[in-house]
Design an enzyme around this catalytic site. Structure first.
Site, PDB file in Angstrom:
ATOM      1  CE  LYS A  87      29.073  37.082  50.368  1.00  0.00           C
ATOM      2  NZ  LYS A  87      29.796  36.609  49.242  1.00  0.00           N
ATOM      3  N   GLY A 169      39.347  31.167  44.162  1.00  0.00           N
ATOM      4  CA  GLY A 169      38.979  32.164  45.171  1.00  0.00           C
ATOM      5  C   GLY A 169      37.585  32.721  44.994  1.00  0.00           C
ATOM      6  CG  ASP A 183      26.883  34.116  48.257  1.00  0.00           C
ATOM      7  OD1 ASP A 183      27.557  34.620  49.164  1.00  0.00           O
ATOM      8  OD2 ASP A 183      26.853  34.563  47.096  1.00  0.00           O
ATOM      9  CE  LYS A 187      26.807  37.559  46.592  1.00  0.00           C
ATOM     10  NZ  LYS A 187      27.515  36.641  45.713  1.00  0.00           N
TER      11      LYS A 187
HETATM   12  N1  HSE Z   1      31.130  33.326  46.963  1.00  0.00           N
HETATM   13  C1  HSE Z   1      30.615  34.511  46.350  1.00  0.00           C
HETATM   14  C2  HSE Z   1      30.218  34.209  44.915  1.00  0.00           C
HETATM   15  C3  HSE Z   1      31.637  35.599  46.415  1.00  0.00           C
HETATM   16  O1  HSE Z   1      30.674  33.182  44.406  1.00  0.00           O
HETATM   17  O2  HSE Z   1      29.459  34.956  44.316  1.00  0.00           O
HETATM   18  C4  HSE Z   1      31.168  36.947  45.970  1.00  0.00           C
HETATM   19  O3  HSE Z   1      30.096  37.391  46.738  1.00  0.00           O
END
Ligand code: HSE
Length: 384
Positions: A87, A169, A183, A187
């Site tokens: 992204k 992860g 983040d 998006k």
């Molecule tokens: N770090 C991102 C999240 C990974 O936790 O949504 C997926 O885009």
């Protein structure tokens, strides 16, 4: 279709494993860092991929803008289809990649870059061709949703919840982008560009959960609220686009309150379709890898692009969006905010419900207070 993979981390391993089992797809070379070439399918130079005529498509899952952008352009110019989960790359360089891919006559898809395993962009891109999209958004970050769920359902503290999200992860290599809302902002930028052909690069606002304390959780839960990190994108009648991310307090029982663990709830509203919501795992090896594979398989079936051909970089304007906010701030700063009601006062810290204020003013007010060294938490209140 033979697919080279750029990156062999959490998602890269998942993509490689899934390619081995996928119909019509086969794994090609995997790009890793120099010194990490320990088996025959790994290479450490991008030239071994872009110069390999047997490679039809490149799946980039390295993260970061560079060198991913340079590699992407090299792959596209060499006539390879390009699929990515990155992204940061698409938010920064999506317009350029879209143009380059169309010029080269190759496909450019990035379903995994928004929603993890949830096929929001895939469906939004289709819907935008035939319906007018009114809004996009939802819970778009799995790490923070997991953390909020842990903090609210088990009483875990912030640091423990983050550590566990990293171990599973879900978080980025540097989780700052997750916890600050960046983040999720990237998006929503992608969703805006898919919906409206404008990739907003300025005027954006993001507030994450990094100011949230266990005391905040206790207080708003006693008031019957659950916190979720929500991204919002909307197009006004005059064509202006708002795009922002912030914590939102919803009532226990609202749809978002039932979105637990690393799940996302991505939504859009079409003028004709009405509201659509999709729930699924928003982070993690196989959910994200499944979205990469979905794009690759989509290429075999004729899907070629998510951004419209004339997609441009643009600006967001959040001045018209308004909410009431729950806020925790030092009592000495009470005058900084138009207060509707004081909810709690322990002599040093107050918790307030604000009057309806613009999103832009609320974020600016918190930024000013923080600049002056004050600690604050705020969240929009869904139904004040
Ligand atoms: N770090 C991102 C999240 C990974 O936790 O949504 C997926 O885009």
């Amino acid at each position: 279709m033979k697919v080279a993979v750029l990156g062999y981390g959490t998602v890269g391993v998942g993509v490689y494993e899934m390619l081995k089992a996928a119909e019509s797809l086969e794994p090609g070379p995997v790009l890793v860092r120099p010194g990490k070439v320990d088996t025959d399918f790994k290479v450490s130079s991008i030239d071994d991929i872009v110069g390999d005529p047997s490679v039809d498509a490149v799946a980039e899952v390295m993260g970061g803008v560079e060198p991913a952008f340079t590699y992407a352009m090299a792959a596209i110019r060499a006539g390879k289809h390009f699929v990515t989960s990155n992204k940061a790359l698409v938010a920064a360089k999506g317009v350029e990649l879209n143009r380059a891919a169309r010029e080269a006559g190759v496909c450019f898809l990035f379903s995994a870059a928004c929603g993890g395993g949830v096929p929001i962009l895939h469906n939004l891109a289709r819907a935008a061709r035939t319906d007018e999209i009114l809004s996009v958004g939802g819970i778009l970050n799995g790490t923070t949703n997991f953390m909020l769920d842990q903090m609210q359902s088990t009483g875990k503290d912030y640091a423990d919840a983050l550590k566990q999200a990293q171990e599973l992860g879900y978080a980025e290599a540097d989780p700052t982008a997750d916890v600050t809302g960046l983040d999720a902002l990237r998006k929503i930028m992608l969703a805006c560009a898919v919906a409206w052909g404008i990739l907003p690069q300025s005027g954006l606002l993001n507030e994450g959960i990094d100011s949230l304390s266990a005391e905040d959780v206790k207080d708003f839960m006693e008031r019957g609220y659950v916190c979720r990190l929500v991204a919002s994108g909307q197009r006004a009648e005059d064509g202006r686009i708002s795009a922002y991310v912030e914590p939102v307090l919803v009532r226990a029982g609202d749809a978002e309150s039932a979105v637990l663990k690393n799940y996302n709830m991505a939504r859009y509203e079409g003028r004709n379709a009405g509201p659509i919501a999709m729930i699924g795992q928003g982070a993690g090896r196989y959910p994200t890898a499944s979205a990469v594979l979905r794009d690759l398989s989509g290429i075999c079936q004729g899907e070629s692009a998510m951004f419209p051909a004339d997609c441009i970089d643009g600006a967001a304007d959040n001045s018209a969006a308004v909410h009431a906010y729950y806020m925790r701030l030092p009592k000495t700063c009470a005058d900084a905010v138009p207060t509707a009601k004081i909810l709690a006062d322990d002599g040093n810290v107050i918790r307030i419900l604000t009057k309806c204020v613009s999103v832009q003013n609320m974020h600016a007010c918190a930024a000013e207070l923080r600049k002056a060294g004050q600690k604050v938490f705020f969240a929009a209140v869904r139904e004040a």
